[in-house]
Write a protein that holds these residues in place. Structure first.
Motif, PDB file in Angstrom:
ATOM      1  N   ASN A 103       0.807  -1.232   0.000  1.00  0.00           N
ATOM      2  CA  ASN A 103       0.000   0.000   0.000  1.00  0.00           C
ATOM      3  C   ASN A 103       0.838   1.279   0.000  1.00  0.00           C
ATOM      4  OD1 ASN A 103      -2.422  -1.443  -0.069  1.00  0.00           O
ATOM      5  ND2 ASN A 103      -2.531  -1.577   2.159  1.00  0.00           N
ATOM      6  N   ARG A 126       2.583  -4.894  -5.870  1.00  0.00           N
ATOM      7  CA  ARG A 126       1.633  -5.710  -6.647  1.00  0.00           C
ATOM      8  C   ARG A 126       1.920  -5.656  -8.146  1.00  0.00           C
ATOM      9  NH1 ARG A 126      -1.491  -2.786  -2.790  1.00  0.00           N
ATOM     10  NH2 ARG A 126      -2.507  -4.128  -1.234  1.00  0.00           N
ATOM     11  N   GLU A 128       1.425  -3.197 -10.205  1.00  0.00           N
ATOM     12  CA  GLU A 128       0.287  -2.586 -10.888  1.00  0.00           C
ATOM     13  C   GLU A 128       0.648  -1.148 -11.266  1.00  0.00           C
ATOM     14  OE1 GLU A 128      -3.670  -4.917  -9.411  1.00  0.00           O
ATOM     15  OE2 GLU A 128      -3.135  -3.086  -8.298  1.00  0.00           O
ATOM     16  N   CYS A 159     -13.181   6.442   0.329  1.00  0.00           N
ATOM     17  CA  CYS A 159     -11.914   6.430   1.047  1.00  0.00           C
ATOM     18  C   CYS A 159     -11.631   7.857   1.521  1.00  0.00           C
ATOM     19  CB  CYS A 159     -10.809   5.964   0.103  1.00  0.00           C
ATOM     20  SG  CYS A 159      -9.424   5.193   0.936  1.00  0.00           S
ATOM     21  N   ARG A 188     -13.071   3.451   3.742  1.00  0.00           N
ATOM     22  CA  ARG A 188     -11.756   2.817   3.853  1.00  0.00           C
ATOM     23  C   ARG A 188     -10.676   3.877   4.013  1.00  0.00           C
ATOM     24  NH1 ARG A 188     -14.874  -0.620   4.422  1.00  0.00           N
ATOM     25  NH2 ARG A 188     -15.082  -2.622   3.329  1.00  0.00           N
ATOM     26  N   GLU A 196      -4.983   5.549  -3.700  1.00  0.00           N
ATOM     27  CA  GLU A 196      -6.429   5.621  -3.476  1.00  0.00           C
ATOM     28  C   GLU A 196      -7.135   6.272  -4.666  1.00  0.00           C
ATOM     29  OE1 GLU A 196      -6.538   5.898   1.387  1.00  0.00           O
ATOM     30  OE2 GLU A 196      -5.547   7.472   0.255  1.00  0.00           O
ATOM     31  N   TYR A 199      -7.248   3.856  -7.464  1.00  0.00           N
ATOM     32  CA  TYR A 199      -8.291   2.867  -7.222  1.00  0.00           C
ATOM     33  C   TYR A 199      -9.673   3.413  -7.594  1.00  0.00           C
ATOM     34  CZ  TYR A 199      -5.344  -0.587  -4.774  1.00  0.00           C
ATOM     35  OH  TYR A 199      -4.426  -1.548  -4.469  1.00  0.00           O
ATOM     36  N   ALA A 202      -9.967   2.927 -11.187  1.00  0.00           N
ATOM     37  CA  ALA A 202     -10.142   1.511 -11.517  1.00  0.00           C
ATOM     38  C   ALA A 202     -11.484   0.960 -11.050  1.00  0.00           C
ATOM     39  CB  ALA A 202      -9.010   0.694 -10.904  1.00  0.00           C
ATOM     40  N   ARG A 204     -12.252   0.338  -7.980  1.00  0.00           N
ATOM     41  CA  ARG A 204     -12.106  -0.418  -6.725  1.00  0.00           C
ATOM     42  C   ARG A 204     -12.631   0.395  -5.547  1.00  0.00           C
ATOM     43  NH1 ARG A 204      -5.883  -2.621  -7.558  1.00  0.00           N
ATOM     44  NH2 ARG A 204      -6.314  -3.889  -9.412  1.00  0.00           N
ATOM     45  N   LEU A 205     -12.534   1.700  -5.670  1.00  0.00           N
ATOM     46  CA  LEU A 205     -13.181   2.643  -4.768  1.00  0.00           C
ATOM     47  C   LEU A 205     -14.067   3.525  -5.630  1.00  0.00           C
ATOM     48  CD1 LEU A 205     -10.056   3.758  -2.686  1.00  0.00           C
ATOM     49  CD2 LEU A 205     -11.945   2.359  -1.819  1.00  0.00           C
ATOM     50  N   ASP A 206     -15.127   4.063  -5.045  1.00  0.00           N
ATOM     51  CA  ASP A 206     -16.008   4.934  -5.818  1.00  0.00           C
ATOM     52  C   ASP A 206     -15.721   6.416  -5.587  1.00  0.00           C
ATOM     53  OD1 ASP A 206     -17.669   2.816  -6.983  1.00  0.00           O
ATOM     54  OD2 ASP A 206     -18.243   2.454  -4.902  1.00  0.00           O
TER      55      ASP A 206
END
Length: 270
Positions: A103, A126, A128, A159, A188, A196, A199, A202, A204-206
Motif C-alpha cells: 500500500n 503488486r 500494478e 476512502c 476505507r 487511493e 483505485y 479503476a 475499486r473505490l467509488d
C-alpha cells in the motif's frame, strides 16, 4: 504539445515509475533509517530521498530543460520557472512502506503550462501500473479503465483521511464525514493518496476525499481519474491547482453533485 513528444513523455514517465518502484522494493529488504518530519506520524526514510534523486536523474538525463516539483525537494531549480513540470512523489505512503511493505506507490505526473499531460501511479508490491495520457484514456497495466457503472452515493465505497486531520476536527468536517459514513456502503483508509485515487479510476473505490493534500500527492491521480471518466475537484468544487496544496474530492461522476452538496463546504475551505 505534439503527439510524438507526448508519447515520448508517457514512455519516460512509465519507465521512471517502474524504475523507482524497483529501487524501493530492493531497498525495502535492506536496513534503512527512518526520520520524523513534523511528528512521529510524518515519516521520511533514506529510501524516499534516494528514490527521488534517482527519478530526478532519470528525468533530467532525458529532459534537461524541464522542472521538477518533488516531495523531498531535492531538485536544485525553482519549479515555478519551468513551462513543463514533473510533479513526483518517490514513495507515497511512507508509513505503509515502513510498517507493512504494501500500500505504497510511486506517483509521477507531467504538467505543461499547468495542464496535466501524463500521470503514472505505480504500486511495486503488486506490480500494478496505473497511467493516463490527456485525451487518450486511463489504463491499469495495459487494460483500459472507464467509469461506466452508474453508482449511487448509498452504494458507494469511499476512502478518506479526514478522520485523522486536526484541521478537519476544528472545522467540523470530521462530523460531516462521519454522517456521510453512515449513508454510504463503506469507508476505507489505505494511507497512500495516489494509490487511493488510482483505485477510484479503476472502480475499486467509488470516491476519495481529503481535506489537504500536496500537489505531488494528487498530481498523477487526478489525471488518471479524469481520463477514466471520473470527476476531480477541491471539496468546494473548484478546479485543483497543479503546484499547490488543496483539498481533493475524486469520484464516480454519477454522484459527484450529491457528494459535493453533502460536504457543503464554502469556497474558502477548498
Amino acid at each position: 504539445m505534439q503527439t510524438s513528444s507526448l508519447a515520448a513523455l508517457k514512455e519516460h514517465a512509465l519507465h521512471c515509475a517502474r524504475s523507482a518502484g524497483k529501487l524501493s522494493l530492493a531497498r525495502m529488504s535492506e536496513p534503512f533509517t527512518v526520520e520524523y518530519k513534523t511528528s512521529a506520524s510524518d515519516l521520511v526514510t533514506a529510501v524516499d530521498k534516494e528514490v527521488e534523486k534517482h527519478v530526478i536523474d532519470l528525468i533530467l538525463a532525458q529532459y534537461p530543460d524541464h522542472g521538477i516539483l518533488g516531495e523531498e525537494r531535492t531538485f536544485a531549480g525553482d519549479p515555478s520557472q519551468y513551462e513543463t513540470l514533473w510533479v513526483i512523489d518517490p514513495i507515497d505512503g511512507t508509513t505503509n512502506f515502513v510498517h507493512q511493505q504494501i500500500n505504497f506507490s510511486v506517483s509521477i505526473a507531467v504538467y505543461h503550462k499547468g495542464e496535466g499531460l501524463v500521470g503514472a501511479v505505480y504500486d511495486p508490491s503488486r506490480d500494478e501500473l496505473f497511467y493516463a495520457v490527456k485525451g487518450e484514456g486511463a489504463f491499469l497495466n495495459d487494460r483500459p479503465l472507464r467509469l461506466e457503472r452508474h453508482v449511487r452515493l448509498e452504494e458507494a465505497l469511499l476512502c478518506t483521511s479526514v478522520f485523522w486531520n486536526k484541521r478537519a476536527e476544528q472545522m467540523g468536517i470530521d462530523q460531516i464525514v462521519k454522517k456521510l459514513a453512515g449513508k454510504v456502503r463503506g469507508m476505507r483508509l489505505l494511507g497512500s493518496a495516489a494509490l487511493e485515487m488510482a483505485y477510484v479510476a479503476a472502480g475499486r473505490l467509488d470516491g476519495y476525499v481529503s481535506l489537504s493534500l500536496n500537489a505531488w500527492d494528487f498530481g498523477a491521480g487526478r489525471i488518471i481519474v479524469e481520463e477514466a471518466g471520473g470527476r476531480v475537484t477541491s471539496m468546494a468544487g473548484t478546479p485543483l491547482p497543479f503546484d499547490q496544496k488543496s483539498s481533493v474530492m475524486a469520484c464516480n461522476p454519477a454522484f459527484y453533485e450529491e457528494l459535493q452538496h453533502y460536504l457543503n463546504l464554502s469556497e474558502s475551505h477548498g
